[in-house]
Design a protein around this motif. Sequence first.
Motif, mmCIF file in Angstrom:
data_model
loop_
_atom_site.group_PDB
_atom_site.id
_atom_site.type_symbol
_atom_site.label_atom_id
_atom_site.label_comp_id
_atom_site.label_asym_id
_atom_site.label_seq_id
_atom_site.Cartn_x
_atom_site.Cartn_y
_atom_site.Cartn_z
ATOM 1 N N GLY A 180 4.480 -0.833 6.065
ATOM 2 C CA GLY A 180 3.517 -1.848 6.466
ATOM 3 C C GLY A 180 3.762 -3.171 5.762
ATOM 4 O O GLY A 180 4.811 -3.393 5.150
ATOM 5 N N LYS A 200 0.278 4.203 0.852
ATOM 6 C CA LYS A 200 0.093 5.052 2.024
ATOM 7 C C LYS A 200 0.822 4.516 3.250
ATOM 8 O O LYS A 200 0.976 5.235 4.234
ATOM 9 C CB LYS A 200 -1.399 5.191 2.350
ATOM 10 C CG LYS A 200 -2.213 5.855 1.270
ATOM 11 C CD LYS A 200 -3.683 5.991 1.656
ATOM 12 C CE LYS A 200 -4.370 4.744 2.118
ATOM 13 N NZ LYS A 200 -4.447 3.598 1.224
ATOM 14 N N ASN A 201 1.243 3.263 3.211
ATOM 15 C CA ASN A 201 1.891 2.635 4.363
ATOM 16 C C ASN A 201 3.133 1.868 3.896
ATOM 17 O O ASN A 201 3.154 0.635 3.937
ATOM 18 C CB ASN A 201 0.890 1.701 5.054
ATOM 19 C CG ASN A 201 1.422 1.149 6.342
ATOM 20 O OD1 ASN A 201 2.446 1.584 6.861
ATOM 21 N ND2 ASN A 201 0.738 0.159 6.883
ATOM 22 N N ASP A 209 0.860 -1.181 0.000
ATOM 23 C CA ASP A 209 0.000 0.000 0.000
ATOM 24 C C ASP A 209 0.895 1.230 0.000
ATOM 25 O O ASP A 209 1.750 1.389 0.874
ATOM 26 C CB ASP A 209 -0.881 -0.026 1.249
ATOM 27 C CG ASP A 209 -1.876 1.108 1.333
ATOM 28 O OD1 ASP A 209 -1.728 2.104 0.594
ATOM 29 O OD2 ASP A 209 -2.798 1.006 2.146
#
Length: 61
Positions: free
Chosen positions: A40, A36-37, A34
Motif C-alpha cells: 500500500g 498490514k499492507n 502500514d
Amino acid sequence: MNHGPAFRWRKSSFSSSGAECVEVASAGRGAVRDSKNPDGPTIRTDLHALVCAAKAGRFDH
C-alpha cells in the motif's frame, strides 16, 4: 506501492505479539508504511523528526 530493494523495511520488536504496527525504512530521507499492507501507500518523511515528535507526545489524543 512496493519500493523494491531501495528500501529495507524494519518492524518494531513489539510487533511479534501480532499487534498492528508500522514499518520504517531508511533510504535517503526515510519512509513509513502500514505493516498490514506492505504494498500500500508509504509516507516519505524525516525519520528523526518523526521520532522526536512521537517522543514529545505530539500524536497523543
